[in-house]
Enzyme design. Structure first.
Site, short mmCIF file in Angstrom:
data_model
loop_
_atom_site.label_atom_id
_atom_site.label_comp_id
_atom_site.label_asym_id
_atom_site.label_seq_id
_atom_site.Cartn_x
_atom_site.Cartn_y
_atom_site.Cartn_z
N SER A 47 -2.51 0.47 -4.46
CA SER A 47 -3.05 1.63 -3.73
C SER A 47 -4.39 2.09 -4.31
O SER A 47 -4.62 1.97 -5.51
CB SER A 47 -2.04 2.78 -3.84
OG SER A 47 -2.63 4.00 -3.44
N ALA A 48 -5.23 2.66 -3.45
CA ALA A 48 -6.51 3.21 -3.91
C ALA A 48 -6.33 4.59 -4.53
O ALA A 48 -7.25 5.14 -5.12
CB ALA A 48 -7.46 3.31 -2.73
N SER A 49 -5.14 5.15 -4.41
CA SER A 49 -4.93 6.53 -4.85
C SER A 49 -4.69 6.66 -6.35
O SER A 49 -3.85 5.97 -6.92
CB SER A 49 -3.72 7.12 -4.11
OG SER A 49 -3.41 8.38 -4.67
N ASP A 74 0.88 -1.15 0.00
CA ASP A 74 0.00 0.00 0.00
C ASP A 74 0.94 1.22 0.00
O ASP A 74 2.12 1.10 0.35
CB ASP A 74 -0.87 -0.02 1.26
CG ASP A 74 -1.71 1.24 1.39
OD1 ASP A 74 -2.33 1.64 0.39
OD2 ASP A 74 -1.72 1.83 2.49
N LEU A 75 0.43 2.39 -0.39
CA LEU A 75 1.31 3.57 -0.46
C LEU A 75 1.13 4.50 0.76
O LEU A 75 2.02 4.64 1.59
CB LEU A 75 1.03 4.33 -1.76
CG LEU A 75 1.82 5.62 -1.96
CD1 LEU A 75 3.30 5.34 -2.10
CD2 LEU A 75 1.31 6.36 -3.20
N ASP A 76 -0.09 5.08 0.83
CA ASP A 76 -0.35 6.08 1.87
C ASP A 76 -0.33 5.43 3.25
O ASP A 76 -1.10 4.51 3.52
CB ASP A 76 -1.72 6.73 1.64
CG ASP A 76 -1.77 7.49 0.32
OD1 ASP A 76 -0.84 8.26 0.07
OD2 ASP A 76 -2.73 7.31 -0.44
N LYS A 102 -10.93 -1.23 -1.90
CA LYS A 102 -10.71 -2.02 -0.70
C LYS A 102 -11.90 -1.79 0.26
O LYS A 102 -12.35 -0.65 0.33
CB LYS A 102 -9.41 -1.60 0.01
CG LYS A 102 -8.15 -1.72 -0.84
CD LYS A 102 -6.98 -1.04 -0.15
CE LYS A 102 -5.77 -0.96 -1.08
NZ LYS A 102 -4.63 -0.21 -0.53
N ARG A 144 -11.38 8.26 -3.26
CA ARG A 144 -11.67 9.70 -3.16
C ARG A 144 -13.18 9.97 -3.10
O ARG A 144 -13.65 10.73 -2.26
CB ARG A 144 -11.06 10.41 -4.37
CG ARG A 144 -11.00 11.91 -4.22
CD ARG A 144 -10.43 12.55 -5.47
NE ARG A 144 -9.16 11.96 -5.89
CZ ARG A 144 -8.60 12.16 -7.08
NH1 ARG A 144 -9.19 12.92 -7.97
NH2 ARG A 144 -7.44 11.59 -7.38
N LYS A 180 -8.96 6.58 5.60
CA LYS A 180 -7.73 5.88 5.21
C LYS A 180 -8.04 4.64 4.38
O LYS A 180 -8.88 3.83 4.78
CB LYS A 180 -6.91 5.50 6.45
CG LYS A 180 -6.23 6.71 7.06
CD LYS A 180 -5.25 6.32 8.13
CE LYS A 180 -4.55 7.57 8.65
NZ LYS A 180 -3.75 7.31 9.84
N GLY A 181 -7.37 4.53 3.25
CA GLY A 181 -7.56 3.36 2.38
C GLY A 181 -8.82 3.44 1.53
O GLY A 181 -9.08 2.58 0.71
N ASN A 185 -3.40 9.26 -7.44
CA ASN A 185 -2.17 10.05 -7.49
C ASN A 185 -0.92 9.22 -7.18
O ASN A 185 0.18 9.78 -7.08
CB ASN A 185 -2.26 11.19 -6.47
CG ASN A 185 -3.34 12.19 -6.82
OD1 ASN A 185 -3.34 12.75 -7.91
ND2 ASN A 185 -4.30 12.40 -5.93
N THR A 206 1.01 10.51 3.48
CA THR A 206 0.22 11.52 2.77
C THR A 206 -1.10 11.79 3.48
O THR A 206 -1.81 12.73 3.11
CB THR A 206 -0.07 11.07 1.33
OG1 THR A 206 -0.40 9.69 1.37
CG2 THR A 206 1.12 11.29 0.43
N GLU A 227 0.11 -3.14 4.68
CA GLU A 227 -1.06 -2.25 4.72
C GLU A 227 -1.17 -1.52 6.05
O GLU A 227 -0.83 -2.08 7.09
CB GLU A 227 -2.33 -3.09 4.57
CG GLU A 227 -3.04 -2.97 3.26
CD GLU A 227 -3.62 -1.61 2.95
OE1 GLU A 227 -3.77 -0.77 3.85
OE2 GLU A 227 -3.95 -1.39 1.78
N ASP A 228 -1.71 -0.29 6.02
CA ASP A 228 -1.94 0.43 7.28
C ASP A 228 -3.43 0.64 7.56
O ASP A 228 -3.78 1.24 8.57
CB ASP A 228 -1.25 1.80 7.25
CG ASP A 228 -1.97 2.76 6.34
OD1 ASP A 228 -2.35 2.36 5.22
OD2 ASP A 228 -2.21 3.92 6.73
C1 G6P Z 1 -5.41 6.11 -0.31
C2 G6P Z 1 -5.61 6.90 0.97
C3 G6P Z 1 -7.02 7.46 1.03
C4 G6P Z 1 -7.37 8.20 -0.24
C5 G6P Z 1 -7.22 7.28 -1.44
C6 G6P Z 1 -7.53 7.97 -2.76
O1 G6P Z 1 -6.03 4.87 -0.16
O2 G6P Z 1 -5.37 6.12 2.10
O3 G6P Z 1 -7.11 8.30 2.15
O4 G6P Z 1 -8.67 8.71 -0.19
O5 G6P Z 1 -5.90 6.77 -1.47
O6 G6P Z 1 -6.53 8.91 -3.02
P1 G6P Z 1 -6.52 9.92 -4.23
O7 G6P Z 1 -5.10 10.38 -4.31
O8 G6P Z 1 -6.94 9.18 -5.46
O9 G6P Z 1 -7.48 11.01 -3.90
MG MG Z 2 -2.81 3.24 3.38
#
Ligand code: G6P
Ligand code: MG
Length: 226
Positions: free
Chosen positions: A114-116, A9-11, A145, A49, A45-46, A118, A17, A169-170
């Site tokens: 990662s769910a992000s 996982d990233l964040d 997730k 968006r 978290k996780g 970014n 972040t 994972e966190d």
């Molecule tokens: C991660 C973070 C979440 C965040 C998600 C989407 O999983 O833990 O807090 O909402 O990514 O991130 P994004 O960069 O796409 O807004």
């Molecule tokens: Mg995380």
């Protein structure tokens, strides 16, 4: 030796972040007229968006049109981008680079899960994008997730069956996703919060190369759980 791959996982695992997400969501909440605390932020978290915005609006008991929601998703992300485009390698969390070095030296491949949306940008900002065999991020999954999709795609990128994969994972949702994928789950952070994980560590500095060596000598997840 059993072939093993790792999914990160990233964040909250490789970089922190969450503090930037928090600042951007907090500003939005304030604009909408309510307080958004760090405790509230734990709930995001996780989480994707779009889902994060739903949770935030639930906290403020606010209903918005689809159009307004889209507008706020854009402004929140623009503000968040303002923070992450300033990130440098010194924001990599303690122990992360050492762990990547250990995995490299043992010939263990790793991907991001990662769910992000970014995630690629963040990895590039902190200078470790090229080290990953593959990236699975919020742009490549349709189910967030705790659905295991993100990690199952990660296993495909590693060219390994899920039970040969180890997930760091966190987030509670992330541990559940790893368990549902039948992978070895490693919780990074509060052990009580992440009690569903197969193994727990406060942070990555505690993950020694001896631990990794032991892990890869165990044949499959069932043995970990026995
Ligand atoms: C991660 C973070 C979440 C965040 C998600 C989407 O999983 O833990 O807090 O909402 O990514 O991130 P994004 O960069 O796409 O807004
Ligand atoms: Mg995380």
């Amino acid at each position: 030796m059993q072939k093993t791959g790792v999914i990160f996982d990233l964040d909250g695992v490789i970089v922190d972040t969450a503090k930037y997400h928090y600042l951007a969501w907090k500003n939005l909440a304030n604009k909408l007229g309510f307080e958004f605390t760090e405790k509230h932020n734990e709930l995001l978290k996780g989480v994707s968006r779009v889902r994060s915005l739903e949770i935030l609006l639930g906290i403020g008991n606010i209903k918005l049109s689809e159009e307004k929601k889209q507008e706020y998703l854009v402004t929140k992300n623009e503000e968040y981008l303002g923070f992450i485009t300033k990130m440098k390698s010194d924001e990599i969390l303690p122990g992360a680079l050492e762990l990547l070095d250990t995995l490299d030296s043992l010939g263990i491949k790793y991907v991001l899960g990662s769910a992000s949306k970014n995630a690629p940008l963040i990895l590039k900002q902190v200078g470790i994008f090229e080290r990953f065999t593959g990236i699975v991020d919020g742009n490549s999954v349709s189910k967030a997730k705790p659905d295991p999709e993100v990690f199952l795609i990660g296993a495909k990128k590693l060219n390994l069956p899920p039970e040969h994969c180890v997930v760091f994972e966190d987030a509670i949702a992330g541990i559940e996703a790893a368990n549902r994928a039948d992978m070895v789950s490693i919780g990074i952070g509060n052990e009580e919060t992440l009690h569903e994980a197969d193994y727990n560590f406060e942070n990555l500095t505690e993950v020694t190369s001896d631990f990794i060596k032991k892990l890869i000598s165990v044949k499959n997840k069932k043995k970990h759980r026995a």
